[in-house]
Design a protein around this motif. Structure first.
Motif, short mmCIF file in Angstrom:
data_model
loop_
_atom_site.label_atom_id
_atom_site.label_comp_id
_atom_site.label_asym_id
_atom_site.label_seq_id
_atom_site.Cartn_x
_atom_site.Cartn_y
_atom_site.Cartn_z
N UNK A 4 64.17 135.01 98.16
CA UNK A 4 64.73 134.39 99.36
C UNK A 4 64.73 132.87 99.31
N UNK A 5 64.31 132.31 98.17
CA UNK A 5 64.36 130.86 98.01
C UNK A 5 65.75 130.45 97.53
N UNK A 6 66.14 129.27 97.92
CA UNK A 6 67.48 128.82 97.55
C UNK A 6 67.59 128.46 96.09
N UNK A 7 66.45 128.12 95.46
CA UNK A 7 66.44 127.69 94.07
C UNK A 7 65.12 128.11 93.50
N UNK A 8 65.10 128.59 92.28
CA UNK A 8 63.85 129.05 91.69
C UNK A 8 63.85 128.79 90.20
N UNK A 9 62.68 128.33 89.72
CA UNK A 9 62.51 128.13 88.28
C UNK A 9 62.40 129.47 87.58
N UNK A 10 61.84 130.46 88.28
CA UNK A 10 61.64 131.80 87.70
C UNK A 10 62.98 132.55 87.66
N UNK A 11 63.45 132.85 86.45
CA UNK A 11 64.75 133.52 86.28
C UNK A 11 64.61 135.02 86.05
N UNK A 12 63.41 135.57 86.20
CA UNK A 12 63.21 136.99 85.93
C UNK A 12 63.91 137.84 86.99
N UNK A 13 64.26 139.08 86.60
CA UNK A 13 64.94 140.00 87.50
C UNK A 13 64.00 141.15 87.85
N UNK A 14 64.04 141.58 89.08
CA UNK A 14 63.19 142.68 89.51
C UNK A 14 63.84 143.38 90.70
N UNK A 15 63.44 144.64 90.90
CA UNK A 15 63.96 145.43 92.02
C UNK A 15 62.83 145.66 93.01
N UNK A 16 63.11 145.40 94.27
CA UNK A 16 62.08 145.55 95.30
C UNK A 16 62.64 146.41 96.42
N UNK A 17 61.82 147.34 96.88
CA UNK A 17 62.23 148.20 97.98
C UNK A 17 61.10 148.28 98.99
N UNK A 18 61.45 148.20 100.26
CA UNK A 18 60.44 148.32 101.31
C UNK A 18 59.90 149.74 101.36
N UNK A 19 58.68 149.90 101.83
CA UNK A 19 58.09 151.23 101.99
C UNK A 19 57.39 151.30 103.33
N UNK A 20 57.08 152.52 103.73
CA UNK A 20 56.57 152.78 105.08
C UNK A 20 55.06 152.91 105.08
N UNK A 21 54.44 152.27 106.07
CA UNK A 21 53.00 152.45 106.33
C UNK A 21 52.83 153.15 107.67
N UNK A 22 51.83 154.01 107.75
CA UNK A 22 51.45 154.61 109.02
C UNK A 22 50.10 154.05 109.43
N UNK A 23 50.09 153.35 110.57
CA UNK A 23 48.83 152.87 111.17
C UNK A 23 48.50 153.79 112.33
N UNK A 24 47.30 154.32 112.32
CA UNK A 24 46.93 155.27 113.37
C UNK A 24 45.67 154.83 114.10
N UNK A 25 45.67 155.14 115.41
CA UNK A 25 44.51 154.95 116.28
C UNK A 25 44.02 153.51 116.28
N UNK A 26 42.79 153.24 115.82
CA UNK A 26 42.24 151.88 115.93
C UNK A 26 42.98 150.85 115.07
N UNK A 27 43.80 151.31 114.11
CA UNK A 27 44.55 150.38 113.27
C UNK A 27 45.89 149.97 113.89
N UNK A 28 46.34 150.66 114.94
CA UNK A 28 47.59 150.30 115.60
C UNK A 28 47.50 148.87 116.13
N UNK A 29 48.54 148.11 115.93
CA UNK A 29 48.63 146.70 116.33
C UNK A 29 47.67 145.79 115.56
N UNK A 30 47.14 146.26 114.44
CA UNK A 30 46.27 145.43 113.61
C UNK A 30 47.09 144.54 112.67
N UNK A 31 48.37 144.82 112.54
CA UNK A 31 49.23 144.02 111.67
C UNK A 31 50.20 143.19 112.51
#
Length: 680
Positions: A219-246
């Protein structure tokens, strides 16, 4: 009974007794017992230190790490015996009513326990503990799920038609239908089971979307690092006392159990989170020997070090000695970044016709911070709400939130519509934004409003040439004032600094033209010796070190800042609107002074820092409202080129004169402020 299982039970009891877990367990039981209410499930969380357990019994330690669901069953049997032996919960009838959640404090620092969110394959089949880290990019509202439920056999003569023998408890990765539905059958007589609704136990659930921190490089406009990689979001389940902890936009380390959730024909890899910790960046930070040597060489003056820093900064993009005021402002904004609440912010708005060069300079500067985000025009600057895969409301992160503790570069300000500019103005004033979630649209009973903190510095520019073509310019300008009428006045005031970056002739200087041409021919070329002496990495390390310095205002600097602020409020006023100086000007002054102290690697803000702050702000105010009685030069911080040591000496003399002029200005227009003047 298996002797190995029996030994594990004994070790568990010893561990709970030594760690204080048994005392907490007894306290939790007391709360259930005092309620006098019968539950289908009694839920307990037990904190586990894998290292301590492995020292007591390596087999149990290995079992917890690699078979946590089965290990929880052994803890369940130990807890049931303890409850019955000590008569802790009178209402409890069967062992199946106990639900145990194990929470490891940490995992072994070995690659096999790390779940990389960008590596393939994603190991979600082995239901054991993994640790991972990433950034929260979407956050759902808190909803309810079934922790456990009681079922009864419909055959009246069956022993399972009464009591608490058929208990369904939520398991990691399981959907709601796995816990409660209508087609369960009795394991004893195969008759249909029916849920006893009055014993259903509900808990809180929150769905989070998380992504590998490598996304920041993309997401940077310019980067020295020219490496290529694939990134995908994943799902977390927060339950009970962990809800709203993030919190959306934050970087977290988590421990959890990966699972695969089936949703119709689609399967989604997810993690049931057991523990959450805010990610701590690696430290401490250091500065290079070249910067240390430069600091020692310039120790005779409190202005020279930052002057040279700005003069040679970004020599990979623009020639040394060009755009010095803008480069100093950029460095000040970079070191004045923080993820702390109530931080000092320093936003930049640049008026220029050199949009290509300025864009390259700002893009380059973004990459010196871990969180430098160039906002893509196709997306939202601020959080929005949409439906997730499950049909619930999900707040989506955006450029401003992902740039938390860094810089959000939003490009040409004149390209945005009125509603976007009004929202930006509101955020600059409050550093928060509100997301409205209509209840009917997302299946909720009531509407909700969620306030999201925006902790970032904003950079933007306005193309002077294009803005002059879009509207008729005003004719009644004051001396030194620029035409910024294309942008709302309150929005311009919302930015900490307004900078006019232009060469006197209105054309690019010869060094900039030569630099651009040579870089076009050979992009990797090092055109200047200072680029090798002070590399991009050196500046990265320097900024990370400087921005973490804790600085305090000296009484002298505070008096100078307050004196200038009060004097300016009296001088800059008209008969209709009163003072033209915004209420945020004092905060901006303090932020500038603190930033200059950090850039000078000092922990105390001195008068010299306050002088630079007032000159920069006065120059900005002159562009907005015209010159005042202080009457600073068009380029007050860098009045001439820094070609050699004599030029640095002349600049010091000039800044001392500015300091003296500032003291006289304060004495004339803010006589109530007492400032110690130095006759020398």
């Amino acid at each position: 009974m298996d002797p190995e299982i029996q030994k594990m039970r004994e070790v568990i009891l010893v561990y709970l007794d030594r760690s204080g877990g048994l005392q907490k367990f007894v306290h939790d039981c007391k709360k259930y017992n005092d309620s006098k209410q019968s539950y289908a499930v009694y839920r307990f969380t037990i904190s586990i230190n894998p290292s301590d357990i492995a020292e007591l019994d390596a087999t149990l330690g290995n079992y917890i790490l690699h078979n946590p669901l089965q290990a929880a069953q052994i803890f369940q049997s130990v807890c049931f015996v303890a409850i019955k032996t000590l008569s802790l919960i009178e209402q409890l009838q069967t062992e199946a009513q106990i639900s145990i959640l194990l929470k490891p404090t940490h995992l072994p620092s070995l690659p096999s326990y790390v779940l990389s969110l960008s590596a393939y394959p994603f190991n979600y089949t082995s239901q054991r503990f993994f640790m991972s880290e990433g950034i929260v990019i979407a956050m759902g509202t808190v909803t309810k799920y079934t922790q456990g439920a009681r079922f009864l056999c419909t055959e009246e003569t069956c022993p399972f038609s009464e009591g608490f023998r058929c208990i369904r408890v939520h398991c990691p990765g399981a959907t709601e239908s796995a816990t409660v539905r209508t087609d369960f059958v009795c394991s004893l007589c195969s008759s249909p089971l029916q849920e006893d609704m009055k014993f259903r136990v509900l808990g809180d659930k929150q769905i989070i979307e998380m992504i590998d921190a490598k996304i920041l490089n993309a997401l940077k406009g310019y980067s020295v690092d020219k490496s290529h990689f694939r990134i995908q979001a994943f799902t977390l389940f927060l339950r009970d006392e962990l809800a709203n902890k993030m919190t959306i936009g934050n970087h977290y380390s988590i421990i959890g159990i990966p699972a695969c959730v089936q949703n119709g024909l689609q399967a989604t890899a997810c993690i049931e989170v057991n523990s959450v910790q805010l990610y701590k960046p690696n430290g401490p930070f250091f500065i290079s020997d070249n910067f240390k040597y430069l600091l020692s060489l310039t120790s005779s003056s409190r202005w020279r070090f930052t002057a040279i820093l700005a003069n040679i900064f970004a020599s990979q993009v623009v020639p040394p000695g060009t755009y010095n005021t803008l480069k100093l402002a950029i460095l000040l904004s970079l070191v004045q970044t923080s993820e702390k609440e109530n931080a000092d912010y320093l936003d930049l708005l640049i008026m220029t016709s050199d949009t290509l060069v300025i864009d390259r300079l700002l893009n380059y500067s973004l990459c010196l911070l871990p969180r430098g985000i160039r906002h893509p025009p196709s997306s939202d600057i601020f959080p929005s709400v949409s439906k997730d895969k499950h049909g619930s409301a999900s707040i989506q992160a955006c450029s401003a939130v992902l740039a938390k503790g860094g810089i959000c570069y939003i490009g040409d300000l004149s390209s945005y519509k009125k509603d976007k500019l009004e929202l930006l103005q509101s955020v600059l004033e409050s550093r928060t934004t509100t997301v409205f979630i209509p209840g009917k649209k997302y299946g909720e009973e009531a509407d909700q409003q969620v306030t999201v903190s925006v902790q970032t510095n904003f950079w933007s520019f306005v193309d002077v040439d294009s803005s002059s073509k879009k509207h008729t310019q005003k004719e009644n300008f004051l001396i030194g004032q620029m035409d910024v009428s294309l942008i709302p006045v309150n929005l311009v005031d919302g930015f900490g600094l307004l900078i006019y970056s232009e060469f006197p002739s209105g054309r690019l200087s010869s060094p900039v033209v030569h630099h651009t041409l040579r870089k076009a021919i050979n992009p990797e070329a090092m055109l200047y010796k200072v680029s090798q002496q002070f590399t991009t990495q050196d500046y990265e390390e320097f900024i990370l070190f400087a921005r973490n310095l804790h600085v305090e205002l000296s009484s002298e600097a505070e008096s100078l800042i307050q004196g200038y602020y009060l004097a300016s409020r009296r001088v800059r006023r008209d008969s209709i609107h009163g003072s033209t100086l915004s209420a945020s000007a004092l905060k901006i002054l303090i932020s500038l002074a603190k930033a200059h102290a950090k850039l000078s690697l000092r922990q105390t803000v001195l008068e010299e820092d306050a002088v630079i702050a007032t000159l920069l702000l006065e120059s900005s105010l002159t562009l907005k409202h015209g010159t005042s009685a202080l009457c600073v030069a068009p380029n007050p911080v860098f009045p001439f080129d820094l070609s050699d040591e004599n030029a640095l000496q002349e600049r010091d003399i000039y800044l001392m004169q500015c300091h003296h002029q500032l003291l006289k200005f304060i004495a004339a227009y803010s006589p109530g402020i007492h400032i110690n003047t130095n006759e020398e």
